[in-house]
Design a protein around this motif. Structure first.
Motif, PDB file in Angstrom:
ATOM      1  N   ARG A   1      -6.978   0.876   0.621  1.00  0.00           N
ATOM      2  CA  ARG A   1      -7.483   0.769  -0.511  1.00  0.00           C
ATOM      3  C   ARG A   1      -7.119   1.830  -0.837  1.00  0.00           C
ATOM      4  O   ARG A   1      -6.635   2.001  -2.144  1.00  0.00           O
TER       5      ARG A   1
ATOM      6  N   ASP B   1      -4.824   3.596   0.279  1.00  0.00           N
ATOM      7  CA  ASP B   1      -3.278   4.313  -0.364  1.00  0.00           C
ATOM      8  C   ASP B   1      -2.437   3.384  -1.656  1.00  0.00           C
ATOM      9  O   ASP B   1      -1.700   3.315  -2.503  1.00  0.00           O
ATOM     10  N   VAL B   2      -3.638   2.243  -1.550  1.00  0.00           N
ATOM     11  CA  VAL B   2      -3.030   1.026  -2.245  1.00  0.00           C
ATOM     12  C   VAL B   2      -3.566   1.510  -4.295  1.00  0.00           C
ATOM     13  O   VAL B   2      -2.533   0.864  -5.146  1.00  0.00           O
TER      14      VAL B   2
ATOM     15  N   SER C   1       0.728  -1.152  -0.092  1.00  0.00           N
ATOM     16  CA  SER C   1      -0.821  -0.170   0.459  1.00  0.00           C
ATOM     17  C   SER C   1       1.034   1.869   0.259  1.00  0.00           C
ATOM     18  O   SER C   1       0.269   2.480  -1.011  1.00  0.00           O
ATOM     19  N   ARG C   2       2.034   1.820   0.693  1.00  0.00           N
ATOM     20  CA  ARG C   2       2.513   2.721   0.582  1.00  0.00           C
ATOM     21  C   ARG C   2       3.913   1.984   0.943  1.00  0.00           C
ATOM     22  O   ARG C   2       4.156   0.266   1.053  1.00  0.00           O
TER      23      ARG C   2
ATOM     24  N   TYR D   1      -2.648  -5.268  -0.480  1.00  0.00           N
ATOM     25  CA  TYR D   1      -3.192  -5.234   0.209  1.00  0.00           C
ATOM     26  C   TYR D   1      -4.283  -5.248   1.579  1.00  0.00           C
ATOM     27  O   TYR D   1      -4.828  -6.549   0.943  1.00  0.00           O
TER      28      TYR D   1
ATOM     29  N   LEU E   1      -4.042  -5.066  -8.994  1.00  0.00           N
ATOM     30  CA  LEU E   1      -4.530  -4.968  -7.248  1.00  0.00           C
ATOM     31  C   LEU E   1      -5.264  -6.426  -7.122  1.00  0.00           C
ATOM     32  O   LEU E   1      -6.506  -6.603  -7.692  1.00  0.00           O
TER      33      LEU E   1
ATOM     34  N   ARG F   1       6.165  -0.277  -1.318  1.00  0.00           N
ATOM     35  CA  ARG F   1       5.600   0.668  -2.549  1.00  0.00           C
ATOM     36  C   ARG F   1       6.354   0.721  -3.375  1.00  0.00           C
ATOM     37  O   ARG F   1       6.444   0.445  -4.547  1.00  0.00           O
TER      38      ARG F   1
ATOM     39  N   THR G   1      -0.465   3.361  -5.189  1.00  0.00           N
ATOM     40  CA  THR G   1       0.776   2.669  -5.160  1.00  0.00           C
ATOM     41  C   THR G   1       0.134   2.533  -6.599  1.00  0.00           C
ATOM     42  O   THR G   1       1.306   2.370  -8.053  1.00  0.00           O
TER      43      THR G   1
ATOM     44  N   VAL H   1      -0.357  -5.893  -6.795  1.00  0.00           N
ATOM     45  CA  VAL H   1       0.410  -5.325  -5.651  1.00  0.00           C
ATOM     46  C   VAL H   1      -0.880  -5.543  -4.705  1.00  0.00           C
ATOM     47  O   VAL H   1      -2.198  -4.517  -4.457  1.00  0.00           O
TER      48      VAL H   1
END
Length: 266
Positions: free
Chosen positions: A53, A55-56, A27-28, A49, A70, A32, A59, A47
């Motif tokens: 949600r 934050d990702v 997410s970060r 998470y 995602l 990330r 990304t 990606v």
């Protein structure tokens, strides 16, 4: 071509780029940076998470290249790990690299934490930091074996596994277990062309630790390294990218210290 010592059959050389990569906890912060490094390398990235949600999505939107996806899942439960790998494989067509980055790290100092909170903290750290890593590694390795082209698993451990974590003992203990798990998997999976390594970072400049890096406490943390700073997430991501490359096969089983000489093991 490389020969599979278990079967005697030749297997394709592991790819340098264009691979299918799963990064957990992306997410970060470091996650990330890891996703960005692989995407910039020309890989397609799943990606992951757990709950962040928004934050990702940031990304995912910032990743170079295309074909990235995602995937949300609660990896603290075996069913969540199974769902995550299944969705990744379905969307990307397989999996070549797994980076186990998802982790929790909440304080629970033994002298002041009530027992109920202590037990809860330990159970949560074990489920997320250790068991999720074990389950995801098993699921990804099974798929890599089926594909027949080898693979890479890189676990994000911690300096705290060696230095100690007095306020976060379950974190230090589970990260030590992650290092040991990686070494066991490295021996078990080498005949299938799968290399397994771990990195053990110290403090990293991320949003999660920003409060600890402020003021006098932050100055003391930076002073732990003779460089007088903490790591940039990209520095850790660059090391992980190399460990996931075909050139790093002979590093399988190692735990790479990435702490700016703030803690030296003997």
């Amino acid at each position: 071509m490389h020969r599979n010592v278990a079967t005697g059959a030749k297997r394709p050389r592991f790819a340098e780029a264009g691979r299918r990569v799963l990064v957990t906890g992306a997410s970060r912060g470091l996650g990330r940076a890891l996703a960005t490094a692989f995407a910039a390398n020309g890989d397609r990235v799943a990606v992951h998470y757990g709950s962040r949600r928004e934050d990702v999505e940031a990304t995912l939107a910032a990743l170079p290249g295309d074909g990235h996806i995602l995937v949300g899942a609660d990896v603290s439960e075996p069913a969540g790990a199974t769902t995550l790998v299944a969705r990744t494989v379905a969307a990307l067509g397989g999996i070549d690299v797994l980076v186990n980055n998802a982790a929790v790290n909440t304080p629970h100092p033994p002298a002041t934490t009530p027992f109920d909170a202590w037990a809860t903290a330990w159970e949560h750290h074990v489920r997320v930091n250790l068991l999720a890593t074990a389950h995801l590694s098993h699921l990804a390795a099974q798929r890599m074996i089926e594909q027949g082209g080898g693979g890479r698993i890189v676990n994000v451990g911690s300096r705290g596994a060696f230095r100690g974590e007095p306020d976060h003992p379950a974190y230090g203990a589970t990260k030590a277990a992650v290092h040991a798990l990686g070494q066991s998997l490295a021996v078990a999976l080498a005949p299938h062309g799968i290399a397994v390594t771990s990195v053990a970072p110290g403090f990293i400049e991320t949003d999660r630790v920003a409060p600890r890096l402020a003021g006098e406490q932050g100055a003391a943390i930076r002073a732990q390294s003779p460089f007088g700073r903490v790591a940039d997430p990209a520095e850790i991501a660059d090391a992980v990218l190399w460990l996931a490359s075909p050139r790093a096969e002979w590093a399988s089983g190692t735990v790479v210290d990435l702490n700016g000489a703030s803690h030296l093991r003997t």
